[in-house]
Design a protein around this motif. Structure first.
Motif, PDB file in Angstrom:
ATOM      1  N   CYS A 236       0.837  -1.212   0.000  1.00 25.88           N
ATOM      2  CA  CYS A 236       0.000   0.000   0.000  1.00 25.88           C
ATOM      3  C   CYS A 236       0.866   1.253   0.000  1.00 25.88           C
ATOM      4  N   VAL A 237       1.871   1.282   0.874  1.00 25.36           N
ATOM      5  CA  VAL A 237       2.790   2.425   0.924  1.00 25.36           C
ATOM      6  C   VAL A 237       3.607   2.503  -0.367  1.00 25.36           C
ATOM      7  N   GLY A 238       3.957   1.338  -0.920  1.00 24.76           N
ATOM      8  CA  GLY A 238       4.692   1.314  -2.183  1.00 24.76           C
ATOM      9  C   GLY A 238       3.912   1.965  -3.306  1.00 24.76           C
ATOM     10  N   MET A 239       2.610   1.671  -3.407  1.00 22.10           N
ATOM     11  CA  MET A 239       1.789   2.303  -4.433  1.00 22.10           C
ATOM     12  C   MET A 239       1.693   3.819  -4.207  1.00 22.10           C
ATOM     13  N   ALA A 240       1.591   4.219  -2.932  1.00 22.57           N
ATOM     14  CA  ALA A 240       1.551   5.661  -2.627  1.00 22.57           C
ATOM     15  C   ALA A 240       2.866   6.333  -3.008  1.00 22.57           C
ATOM     16  N   ALA A 241       3.996   5.639  -2.780  1.00 26.18           N
ATOM     17  CA  ALA A 241       5.296   6.198  -3.155  1.00 26.18           C
ATOM     18  C   ALA A 241       5.413   6.354  -4.663  1.00 26.18           C
ATOM     19  N   ILE A 242       4.896   5.383  -5.414  1.00 25.83           N
ATOM     20  CA  ILE A 242       4.899   5.494  -6.876  1.00 25.83           C
ATOM     21  C   ILE A 242       4.097   6.715  -7.318  1.00 25.83           C
ATOM     22  N   ALA A 243       2.900   6.864  -6.736  1.00 23.62           N
ATOM     23  CA  ALA A 243       2.047   7.997  -7.100  1.00 23.62           C
ATOM     24  C   ALA A 243       2.730   9.323  -6.775  1.00 23.62           C
ATOM     25  N   ALA A 244       3.324   9.416  -5.576  1.00 21.44           N
ATOM     26  CA  ALA A 244       3.983  10.660  -5.178  1.00 21.44           C
ATOM     27  C   ALA A 244       5.180  10.969  -6.074  1.00 21.44           C
ATOM     28  N   GLY A 245       5.981   9.952  -6.369  1.00 19.85           N
ATOM     29  CA  GLY A 245       7.144  10.164  -7.224  1.00 19.85           C
ATOM     30  C   GLY A 245       6.763  10.614  -8.618  1.00 19.85           C
ATOM     31  N   LEU A 246       5.709  10.014  -9.172  1.00 14.24           N
ATOM     32  CA  LEU A 246       5.287  10.375 -10.520  1.00 14.24           C
ATOM     33  C   LEU A 246       4.702  11.779 -10.583  1.00 14.24           C
ATOM     34  N   VAL A 247       4.036  12.208  -9.513  1.00 12.59           N
ATOM     35  CA  VAL A 247       3.473  13.556  -9.488  1.00 12.59           C
ATOM     36  C   VAL A 247       4.578  14.599  -9.321  1.00 12.59           C
TER      37      VAL A 247
ATOM     38  N   ARG B  18       8.083  14.366  -9.810  1.00 10.06           N
ATOM     39  CA  ARG B  18       9.291  14.464 -10.635  1.00 10.06           C
ATOM     40  C   ARG B  18       9.202  15.400 -11.843  1.00 10.06           C
ATOM     41  N   PRO B  19       8.055  15.530 -12.528  1.00 14.93           N
ATOM     42  CA  PRO B  19       8.068  16.441 -13.687  1.00 14.93           C
ATOM     43  C   PRO B  19       8.108  17.915 -13.298  1.00 14.93           C
ATOM     44  N   PHE B  20       7.684  18.250 -12.058  1.00 17.09           N
ATOM     45  CA  PHE B  20       7.498  19.656 -11.704  1.00 17.09           C
ATOM     46  C   PHE B  20       8.474  20.159 -10.645  1.00 17.09           C
ATOM     47  N   ILE B  21       9.330  19.273 -10.120  1.00 14.85           N
ATOM     48  CA  ILE B  21      10.211  19.679  -9.025  1.00 14.85           C
ATOM     49  C   ILE B  21      11.319  20.601  -9.507  1.00 14.85           C
ATOM     50  N   GLY B  22      11.702  20.475 -10.769  1.00 18.57           N
ATOM     51  CA  GLY B  22      12.709  21.367 -11.339  1.00 18.57           C
ATOM     52  C   GLY B  22      14.123  20.886 -11.077  1.00 18.57           C
ATOM     53  N   GLY B  23      14.917  20.827 -12.139  1.00 20.68           N
ATOM     54  CA  GLY B  23      16.317  20.438 -12.007  1.00 20.68           C
ATOM     55  C   GLY B  23      16.520  18.939 -12.126  1.00 20.68           C
ATOM     56  N   THR B  24      17.710  18.575 -12.589  1.00 22.52           N
ATOM     57  CA  THR B  24      18.026  17.167 -12.790  1.00 22.52           C
ATOM     58  C   THR B  24      18.082  16.406 -11.475  1.00 22.52           C
ATOM     59  N   ALA B  25      18.669  16.994 -10.427  1.00 24.60           N
ATOM     60  CA  ALA B  25      18.794  16.308  -9.133  1.00 24.60           C
ATOM     61  C   ALA B  25      17.421  15.989  -8.557  1.00 24.60           C
TER      62      ALA B  25
ATOM     63  N   ALA C 274      15.749  12.316  -7.859  1.00 20.48           N
ATOM     64  CA  ALA C 274      15.309  11.962  -6.512  1.00 20.48           C
ATOM     65  C   ALA C 274      13.851  11.502  -6.521  1.00 20.48           C
ATOM     66  N   ALA C 275      12.993  12.195  -7.250  1.00 21.56           N
ATOM     67  CA  ALA C 275      11.585  11.800  -7.338  1.00 21.56           C
ATOM     68  C   ALA C 275      11.434  10.483  -8.082  1.00 21.56           C
ATOM     69  N   THR C 276      12.256  10.287  -9.108  1.00 20.34           N
ATOM     70  CA  THR C 276      12.236   9.008  -9.811  1.00 20.34           C
ATOM     71  C   THR C 276      12.635   7.880  -8.871  1.00 20.34           C
ATOM     72  N   ALA C 277      13.650   8.121  -8.035  1.00 21.53           N
ATOM     73  CA  ALA C 277      14.082   7.110  -7.065  1.00 21.53           C
ATOM     74  C   ALA C 277      12.967   6.790  -6.076  1.00 21.53           C
ATOM     75  N   LEU C 278      12.171   7.787  -5.680  1.00 22.41           N
ATOM     76  CA  LEU C 278      11.040   7.542  -4.782  1.00 22.41           C
ATOM     77  C   LEU C 278      10.033   6.592  -5.426  1.00 22.41           C
TER      78      LEU C 278
END
Length: 456
Positions: free
Chosen positions: A123-134, A136-143, A147-151
């Protein structure tokens, strides 16, 4: 689900337990000495039924989310590079990030599962996928993007490891069919993300950020069926595996690295993962360099990936009906050797045939997952074996795609890289045959411990 319901309620309705027979009207006015047991039996049956159905839905939705974070990025990699100003080297290293994260985070899954329960971790894994996908495109910058992709990949990694555990716990007599269903959903999610990301991006305004973030919706939906399973403790107790204290102690003491089958399965997993990532990363370029149009090369890759949808359901069912999965390993390996031979000799002339053969060969992944469920006796043993085989396997697979790129650059053609791909199929067949033998890791570890004690 009738079979599970029957199994769950049979102790309550057994002739040997007359006091557990439900009363005709189990209301308060008729409650007698036997109604407490009857009420508990009646309550257990529907609990078991809804929980089982919810687990099936949860497994399918979770599996659909285990690859879109990767394949959607591949579809928009050029736009992401331009948007973030990534160098070519850094963008190339992105292909090695998923197996690295799977190796690092997958090791943690059994520990989390023992403490919080497999359902809670998924359950937490699915939430982490959702959070990372939301994010990573808008956080800005390669780092921030990495990091969001790793989440997201962390959520994928722990869910990857625990899916065979949940299948073993809830469906011990249907490991093949449920693994097939899970693998088919995983292949479907992979193919859909690869095929639909670009059209959806165009339909949503053409921004790559939106095209990547939209897949978070599917991950949010996948969280929902796991929430009741986490909150309702009776669902956890309704799982069909009732393990004795002795077996639980043996599971805690299980030293998985002392099992030859565990090592064989880990190496088999690494080689099939290497082949899969090489295929996904380089096959279109092989066809394009041979004169196949770019559009057709993309379709050929889609065909290769789509082969996993029906075969991922069939192969595990066939594998569980065999005491030794070696013959299935051999057939898949021979398909891979034939496909690579075709790419070497006539890449454009028989392109569709080679794509189909390599698609069949890549179905070693659901076979590996099935063998994980068959090579351990309990869900705790499966958790340790799954974490070891997947984490070790993904770690070993990291250099493969990079090595192919190096060989291609320095040799000036595809002859040497294809020879490497074909050569890796030989050890894959050998270790897969060893992993497919009818034995369990618990028995191997116990036999080794007994042998050591005898010589002491």
């Amino acid at each position: 689900m009738a079979s599970e319901e029957t199994t769950a309620t049979s102790p309550a309705t057994s002739p040997a337990s007359p006091t557990a027979t439900p009363a005709p009207h189990p209301g308060p006015s008729t409650a007698g000495p036997s109604t407490g047991s009857a009420g508990s039996a009646e309550k257990h049956a529907p609990t078991r039924a809804w929980a089982t159905r919810l687990v099936v839905v949860g497994i399918v939705l979770a599996a659909l989310n285990l690859r879109p974070a990767i394949t959607s990025l591949g579809a928009l990699l050029e736009e992401v590079r331009d948007g973030l100003g990534m160098s070519g080297t850094l963008a190339g290293l992105l292909t090695s990030v998923p197996p690295l994260c799977f190796a690092v985070f997958g090791v943690m899954a059994p520990r989390f599962a023992r403490r919080f329960g497999p359902s809670a971790v998924v359950c937490v894994g699915m939430a982490a996928i959702a959070a990372g996908l939301v994010i990573r495109p808008f956080i800005g910058g390669t780092a921030g993007f990495l990091a969001a992709t790793a989440l997201a990949l962390m959520g994928i990694a722990v869910s990857n490891v625990l899916m065979p555990v949940i299948v073993k716990r809830w469906f011990p007599d249907r490991v093949g069919s449920m693994t097939g269903l899970y693998s088919m959903a995983l292949a479907l999610g992979t193919s859909l993300a690869a095929a639909l990301t670009v059209p959806m991006t165009d339909a949503l305004g053409g921004r790559w950020q939106t095209g990547l973030a939209v897949w978070a919706v599917l991950a949010v939906v996948a969280v929902v069926p796991w929430i009741p399973l986490v909150r309702d403790r009776s669902a956890a107790s309704a799982a069909p595996e009732h393990v004795s204290a002795t077996v639980r102690h043996e599971d805690a003491e299980l030293r998985i690295t002392r099992s030859r089958t565990a090592w064989a399965l880990a190496v088999f997993f690494s080689l099939q993962a290497t082949a899969a990532y090489i295929t996904m990363g380089w096959m279109p370029q092989i066809f394009r360099d041979a004169g196949v149009p770019a559009g057709e090369a993309g379709v050929l890759l889609a065909v290769t990936m789509a082969m996993g949808v029906p075969l991922a359901f069939v192969i595990p069912r066939v594998a569980t009906r065999l005491t030794n999965q070696g013959p299935v390993v051999l057939v898949l390996g021979l398909c891979g050797l034939s496909g690579y031979a075709g790419l070497y000799l006539a890449p454009a002339g028989g392109a569709w045939v080679w794509a189909l053969l390599l698609g069949v060969s890549n179905c070693a992944f659901p076979l590996a997952l099935t063998m994980v469920g068959m090579r351990a006796k309990s869900s705790a043993g499966v958790a340790k074996l799954s974490a070891f085989a997947q984490s070790t396997g993904y770690l070993i697979s990291i250099p493969g795609p990079l090595l192919v790129g190096v060989l291609y650059q320095h040799s000036g053609g595809w002859g040497l890289p294809i020879a490497l791909m074909a050569g890796l199929m030989v050890p894959q067949i050998i270790v897969g045959t060893l992993a497919g033998r009818n034995r369990t890791v618990e028995d191997e570890v116990a036999a080794k411990a007994a042998g050591a004690a005898g010589t002491a």
